[in-house]
Design a protein around this motif. Structure first.
Motif, PDB file in Angstrom:
ATOM      1  N   SER A  36       4.966  -5.119  -4.696  1.00 54.45           N
ATOM      2  CA  SER A  36       5.745  -6.110  -3.925  1.00 54.45           C
ATOM      3  C   SER A  36       4.832  -7.078  -3.162  1.00 54.45           C
ATOM      4  N   ASP A  37       3.547  -6.780  -3.086  1.00 52.26           N
ATOM      5  CA  ASP A  37       2.577  -7.676  -2.427  1.00 52.26           C
ATOM      6  C   ASP A  37       2.074  -8.778  -3.368  1.00 52.26           C
ATOM      7  N   VAL A  57       0.056  -8.733   4.975  1.00 56.69           N
ATOM      8  CA  VAL A  57       1.196  -9.251   4.214  1.00 56.69           C
ATOM      9  C   VAL A  57       2.426  -9.268   5.120  1.00 56.69           C
ATOM     10  N   ARG A 102       0.340   6.303  -0.182  1.00 58.56           N
ATOM     11  CA  ARG A 102       0.980   6.962  -1.332  1.00 58.56           C
ATOM     12  C   ARG A 102      -0.039   7.476  -2.351  1.00 58.56           C
ATOM     13  N   GLY A 150      -4.896  -6.357   0.438  1.00 59.14           N
ATOM     14  CA  GLY A 150      -3.706  -6.861   1.119  1.00 59.14           C
ATOM     15  C   GLY A 150      -2.665  -5.771   1.250  1.00 59.14           C
ATOM     16  N   ALA A 151      -2.045  -5.700   2.416  1.00 60.51           N
ATOM     17  CA  ALA A 151      -0.994  -4.708   2.628  1.00 60.51           C
ATOM     18  C   ALA A 151      -0.107  -5.156   3.774  1.00 60.51           C
ATOM     19  N   GLY A 152       1.109  -4.596   3.798  1.00 63.79           N
ATOM     20  CA  GLY A 152       2.056  -4.977   4.839  1.00 63.79           C
ATOM     21  C   GLY A 152       2.573  -3.779   5.615  1.00 63.79           C
ATOM     22  N   GLY A 208      -1.360  -2.899  -1.680  1.00 63.32           N
ATOM     23  CA  GLY A 208      -0.692  -1.625  -1.411  1.00 63.32           C
ATOM     24  C   GLY A 208       0.543  -1.376  -2.246  1.00 63.32           C
ATOM     25  N   SER A 209       1.131  -2.448  -2.791  1.00 63.53           N
ATOM     26  CA  SER A 209       2.357  -2.309  -3.569  1.00 63.53           C
ATOM     27  C   SER A 209       2.467  -3.496  -4.508  1.00 63.53           C
TER      28      SER A 209
HETATM   29  C1  RP5 Z   1       2.794  -1.478   2.129  1.00 60.81           C
HETATM   30  O1  RP5 Z   1       4.151  -1.401   2.359  1.00 60.81           O
HETATM   31  C2  RP5 Z   1       2.634  -2.432   0.993  1.00 60.81           C
HETATM   32  O2  RP5 Z   1       1.396  -3.062   1.073  1.00 60.81           O
HETATM   33  C3  RP5 Z   1       3.795  -3.382   1.135  1.00 60.81           C
HETATM   34  O3  RP5 Z   1       3.413  -4.591   1.792  1.00 60.81           O
HETATM   35  C4  RP5 Z   1       4.777  -2.614   2.000  1.00 60.81           C
HETATM   36  C5  RP5 Z   1       6.075  -2.347   1.286  1.00 60.81           C
HETATM   37  O4  RP5 Z   1       5.809  -1.655   0.082  1.00 60.81           O
HETATM   38  P1  RP5 Z   1       6.991  -1.314  -0.944  1.00 60.81           P
HETATM   39  O5  RP5 Z   1       7.940  -0.432  -0.210  1.00 60.81           O
HETATM   40  O6  RP5 Z   1       7.597  -2.645  -1.347  1.00 60.81           O
HETATM   41  O7  RP5 Z   1       6.326  -0.637  -2.109  1.00 60.81           O
HETATM   42  O8  RP5 Z   1       2.257  -0.242   1.805  1.00 60.81           O
END
Ligand code: RP5
Length: 155
Positions: A11-12, A86, A39, A62-64, A8-9
């Motif tokens: 940052s993952d 995540v 997004r 994977g996502a958080g 998702g980012s």
């Molecule tokens: C989720 O939001 C992403 O998978 C990530 O784990 C979390 C934070 O994303 P960023 O704000 O660091 O881009 O969509």
């Protein structure tokens, strides 16, 4: 390309890297992309709908936080989807875990442990090994080496 790895980012990435390393160790061809369910909903749908034509057999996502990515992907394809919750800053990944594991009946996501990206790759290997005897042999060897490592541990 057999496996699509989507996060998702950026940052993952630290969490997702062991997944990619494990796929590489087993010689599985994969493609990795950063696409957010929230997004980038349009480009995500477009990418997921292109996967079968590319020969992809499994999606790992994977996502958080409000981690809807694996579930949204599962809604868009009948390919098996493996989800990795995540660890999040605010709730330690419990939010991610519950978002991914609590899928409505009819649209399954195979949910791994929080930050369990290596197991996601190994699960994908298990699925692919059903139709690939050389890969099945490699997986068996990996299990035997892992077992031996535990048995050789001296404390
Ligand atoms: C989720 O939001 C992403 O998978 C990530 O784990 C979390 C934070 O994303 P960023 O704000 O660091 O881009 O969509």
């Amino acid at each position: 390309m057999k496996v699509a790895v989507i996060m998702g980012s950026a940052s993952d990435w630290d969490v997702m890297a062991p997944c990619c390393e494990t796929l590489e160790a087993f010689g599985i061809s994969y493609e990795k992309r950063v696409l957010s369910a929230h997004r980038n909903p349009g480009p995500l749908a477009e990418y997921v709908s292109s996967l079968k034509d590319k020969g992809c057999e499994i999606v790992i996502a994977g996502a958080g936080g409000a981690a809807h990515l694996p579930g949204v992907i599962a809604a868009l394809t009948t390919l098996p989807v493996i989800g990795i919750p995540v660890k999040s800053k605010a709730l330690g990944g419990l939010d991610s875990l519950l978002s991914i594991v609590q899928m409505p009946s009819g649209i399954p996501v195979a949910t791994m442990a929080i930050d369990g990206s290596k197991n996601a790759a190994l699960y994908a290997v298990s699925i692919l090994a059903l139709a690939d005897s050389a890969l099945a042999e490699k997986l068996q060897e990996f299990r035997e080496q892992q077992s031996q490592k535990v048995l050789n541990t001296v404390i």
